[in-house]
Design an enzyme around this catalytic site. Sequence first.
Site, PDB file in Angstrom:
ATOM      1  CE  LYS A  98     -62.145  51.765-115.053  1.00  0.00           C
ATOM      2  NZ  LYS A  98     -62.805  50.598-114.406  1.00  0.00           N
ATOM      3  CG  ASP A 132     -59.892  47.348-114.842  1.00  0.00           C
ATOM      4  OD1 ASP A 132     -59.788  46.159-115.199  1.00  0.00           O
ATOM      5  OD2 ASP A 132     -60.860  47.775-114.198  1.00  0.00           O
ATOM      6  CG  MET A 133     -54.686  49.326-120.753  1.00  0.00           C
ATOM      7  SD  MET A 133     -53.156  49.913-119.974  1.00  0.00           S
ATOM      8  CE  MET A 133     -52.239  48.374-119.831  1.00  0.00           C
ATOM      9  NE  ARG A 182     -60.319  41.521-116.899  1.00  0.00           N
ATOM     10  CZ  ARG A 182     -60.496  42.607-116.150  1.00  0.00           C
ATOM     11  NH1 ARG A 182     -60.643  43.789-116.716  1.00  0.00           N
ATOM     12  NH2 ARG A 182     -60.498  42.519-114.838  1.00  0.00           N
ATOM     13  N   GLY A 186     -61.019  46.429-125.965  1.00  0.00           N
ATOM     14  CA  GLY A 186     -60.787  47.822-125.622  1.00  0.00           C
ATOM     15  C   GLY A 186     -61.987  48.674-125.974  1.00  0.00           C
ATOM     16  NE  ARG A 286     -65.890  58.897-117.385  1.00  0.00           N
ATOM     17  CZ  ARG A 286     -66.382  59.013-116.160  1.00  0.00           C
ATOM     18  NH1 ARG A 286     -67.170  60.040-115.867  1.00  0.00           N
ATOM     19  NH2 ARG A 286     -66.111  58.117-115.224  1.00  0.00           N
ATOM     20  NE  ARG A 287     -65.297  52.723-119.468  1.00  0.00           N
ATOM     21  CZ  ARG A 287     -64.778  53.770-118.859  1.00  0.00           C
ATOM     22  NH1 ARG A 287     -65.086  54.992-119.251  1.00  0.00           N
ATOM     23  NH2 ARG A 287     -63.937  53.622-117.849  1.00  0.00           N
TER      24      ARG A 287
END
Length: 305
Positions: A98, A132-133, A182, A186, A286-287
């Site tokens: 990240k 990673d986005m 990838r 989201g 958080r996810r």
Amino acid sequence: MQAITKNFFLFLSNNKTLDRLAKQYGTRFGVDKLVGGETFSQAVPVIRQLNDEGLVVTVDHLGEFVDSEEEAKERAGEAVETVQAMFDHNLACEMSVKLTSLGLDISRELVIRNMERILDKAQALGITLQIDMEDSGRCQATIDVFKELRAKYPNVGLVIQSYLYRSDRDLDELDKYDPYVRLVKGAYKEPGTVAFQDKDMVDKNLKQLVKKHMLNGNYTAVGSHDEEVINFTKELAREHGISKDRFEFQMLYGMRNKLQHDLAKEGYTVRVYMPYGMEWYGYYMRRLAERPANIAFAVKGIFSR
């Protein structure tokens, strides 16, 4: 109700007492089913076992949103050591990073220096690094960093999220870089001004992005546990004569284990996305806060064998 749930999990993510308890007792409550270990050394035997079972891996050292230049440099140094360890242990493994953990929010120059440091080592050892986005506010900066690095490093890839309206256009602009991408749905909570809010639209767009990227001839990683998306990809490949070495399926460690192994037995490349590190508690909370639907999904995934 969704706003209340989000605020609740955000509160939990910042609770230092729960964080300490989670680090002390987390594995007793099944976290070891979702996280490879607190250190990369702990993750090595897990990765080796997955490799022995015919699965490849990408690892993600948990932690993001670094606001100190010194800490960002430390994280880059840790990544370099992990890349060397992958090589030393002869693991079939890539690394995901990240950019906010490497200084994206501090300066472009810093994150580029840190990424080049990692990529130099990874390229010398034949290891791929994927970016990673993160949230939509950092999307353009992340893509710009990728473009600059891709001009020099063939071993760098990128993640694109199907719930963002912009992603179809982003794939068009990235095509000239022959990118390894990838494609995922989201997981961040995004407003309707930038992202689809309807699950069916997110799924539909993911299929469209998979089709576009594969038909453009670019190596494609399909990051999904959704069998409808997986079957769509398999049929697309058969219909257009796309060989199995031009795409892969990626799934989270601990999720849909039987499906992972079934696909591998069919001759498809299946890559397991494995997080590791001490910061799993805040990351996971958080996810759940970003997308509360993940609560049921995670429970279902753990027990779906």
